[in-house]
Design an enzyme around this catalytic site. Sequence first.
Site, short mmCIF file in Angstrom:
data_model
loop_
_atom_site.label_atom_id
_atom_site.label_comp_id
_atom_site.label_asym_id
_atom_site.label_seq_id
_atom_site.Cartn_x
_atom_site.Cartn_y
_atom_site.Cartn_z
N CYS A 62 28.41 17.73 1.73
CA CYS A 62 28.55 16.27 2.19
C CYS A 62 28.07 15.26 1.54
O CYS A 62 26.82 15.98 0.76
CB CYS A 62 27.45 15.76 3.78
N CYS A 84 22.20 14.99 9.60
CA CYS A 84 21.96 16.48 9.43
C CYS A 84 20.62 16.53 8.79
O CYS A 84 20.73 15.97 7.82
CB CYS A 84 23.35 17.15 8.29
N ASP A 92 18.78 20.67 33.44
CA ASP A 92 19.45 20.36 32.42
C ASP A 92 18.87 18.89 31.89
O ASP A 92 20.51 18.03 31.84
CB ASP A 92 21.43 20.80 32.08
N CYS A 120 17.89 20.13 25.24
CA CYS A 120 18.46 20.39 24.05
C CYS A 120 17.30 20.05 23.26
O CYS A 120 16.85 19.78 22.48
CB CYS A 120 18.96 19.14 24.39
N1 SAH Z 1 24.40 18.90 33.65
C1 SAH Z 1 25.92 17.96 32.31
C2 SAH Z 1 24.57 16.74 31.92
C3 SAH Z 1 23.19 17.41 30.82
S1 SAH Z 1 22.66 15.38 30.59
C4 SAH Z 1 26.29 18.86 31.25
O1 SAH Z 1 26.18 19.89 31.05
O2 SAH Z 1 27.08 18.08 30.95
C5 SAH Z 1 21.08 15.14 31.15
C6 SAH Z 1 22.12 14.31 32.58
O3 SAH Z 1 20.60 13.57 33.46
C7 SAH Z 1 23.01 12.67 32.17
O4 SAH Z 1 24.57 12.75 32.17
C8 SAH Z 1 22.15 12.14 32.25
O5 SAH Z 1 22.76 10.71 32.63
C9 SAH Z 1 21.07 12.37 34.03
N2 SAH Z 1 20.29 11.95 33.85
C10 SAH Z 1 18.42 11.56 33.21
N3 SAH Z 1 17.37 10.71 33.68
C11 SAH Z 1 18.11 11.00 35.30
C12 SAH Z 1 17.24 10.87 36.49
N4 SAH Z 1 16.15 10.64 36.08
N5 SAH Z 1 17.85 11.64 37.48
C13 SAH Z 1 18.95 12.87 37.38
N6 SAH Z 1 19.65 12.74 36.60
C14 SAH Z 1 19.48 11.89 35.16
#
Ligand code: SAH
Length: 441
Positions: free
Chosen positions: A71, A80, A372, A399
């Site tokens: 890159c 990166c 998640d 993540c």
């Molecule tokens: N499980 C999904 C999204 C994961 S990312 C996937 O795999 O695609 C995390 C998500 O949490 C996002 O969509 C974000 O909008 C949501 N989020 C963030 N804070 C939140 C809260 N306090 N209550 C509910 N959802 C929330």
Amino acid sequence: MKKNDIIKGKIEYVSDDYKGVLRANGITIYVPYLTKDDGVEIRIDDIKGNTAHGSLVKIIKESEYRIKPKCDSYMRCGSCKLRHVDYKYELELKKKYVENVYKKEGLKVKVNPVIGMESPKNYRNKVIASFKTGKGRIEYGMYEEDTHSVVYNPSCAIQNDLLNEILKTIKNAIESLKIRLEDNGGVLRHVMLRIGVKTNEVLVCFVTNNEMFPARGELVKTITKAHKEIKTITQNINPRRTSVVFGDRERILYGPGYIEDILLSNRYRISTRSFYQVNPIQTEKLYNKAIELAEIEKNDVVLDCYSGIGTIALSVSKNAKEVKGVEIVRSAVQDAITNAKANGIKNARFYLDDAKDFMDSYSGKVDCVFIDPPREGSNPLFLNALMNLSPRRIVYISCNPQTQARDITILKKKYNISEVYPVDMFPRTVHVECIVLLQKK
Ligand code: SAH
């Protein structure tokens, strides 16, 4: 040792923030973009007590872990950080990082080898490019680390190839239509692109600081003519002067306002502001592992907390009696409801709510819960309410291993933590995703 001294040495190991570490005269020196066994000459930039930070002067002998970064903008672009190491070694470093994070929280767990990509390039299905008026040309790209200067990088090696092409077309169209950017008295700030890699449908979103967007009609015409993959174009209006990219208002300039993609066996609608995993190849591996760990039984009620457009809930719906998702972004919940219908899934419900409020007021049977959350992790109110519901299994996907390990120190009062399964969703960057299974004691 003092500032600006030149030190010669060999990198002993790579730190948890992925810097090369060498020791000289009892001082530990951290230098970015170096790896284990590099023979180097470095300059001391600052020194405090027994710790110093330095920068590379020259590499005298290359480590066997070192590769040529493919890159041109590497070391300037903030994205990166691991392009200079062999991918196999990158996965080892990420595993070691996760082990250290868990150890620091006092959690004894086995961390499995990181599930990597076969071809760790051009994987990102989403791009947010900032546009700037450069000298004699329009430039776009990611920000330089810790600054707001744009690193012009028209063939980013982690972004999807077609998105790189479409960005070039947009740049050329902006130049030929003489559309002015925000920094030059115009309204255009950023361009967001997203592709459904399985469907080849592309969403383009122009982020402007004002509703009025001169020449947008011609811009739409030019880019949709050049790329038939563009299925929809939206305009997001963000008048605020903060580092947050999107504003609250949005309008559709072309097409239906969303694209679709296929993940595992379902088809999903994705709108501009809905969260969607950026590495679809690895997402399928991530979900498959998470679903395997959940061991869902046919009479189970399953919760998907932080459910986005419903991808986890809908992927497990056929294994369970009932699935419920909770998510805070309205468009994502709307997408999830549409996605359930479009895939003929009748045992799924989605709720627009803060996950902690939802959890706190929930009363009912729950057998298995997926969590998640975003990078900042979950919160004690949510976690305590979750423990009171007493599901058999909790599968925690994150993540950010640091906030995940922090949250698990709360859950471990009532749950046994077995193993950590890291998945490399973000090759070449410092980020790594982890799945942890928790079983009721
Ligand atoms: N499980 C999904 C999204 C994961 S990312 C996937 O795999 O695609 C995390 C998500 O949490 C996002 O969509 C974000 O909008 C949501 N989020 C963030 N804070 C939140 C809260 N306090 N209550 C509910 N959802 C929330």
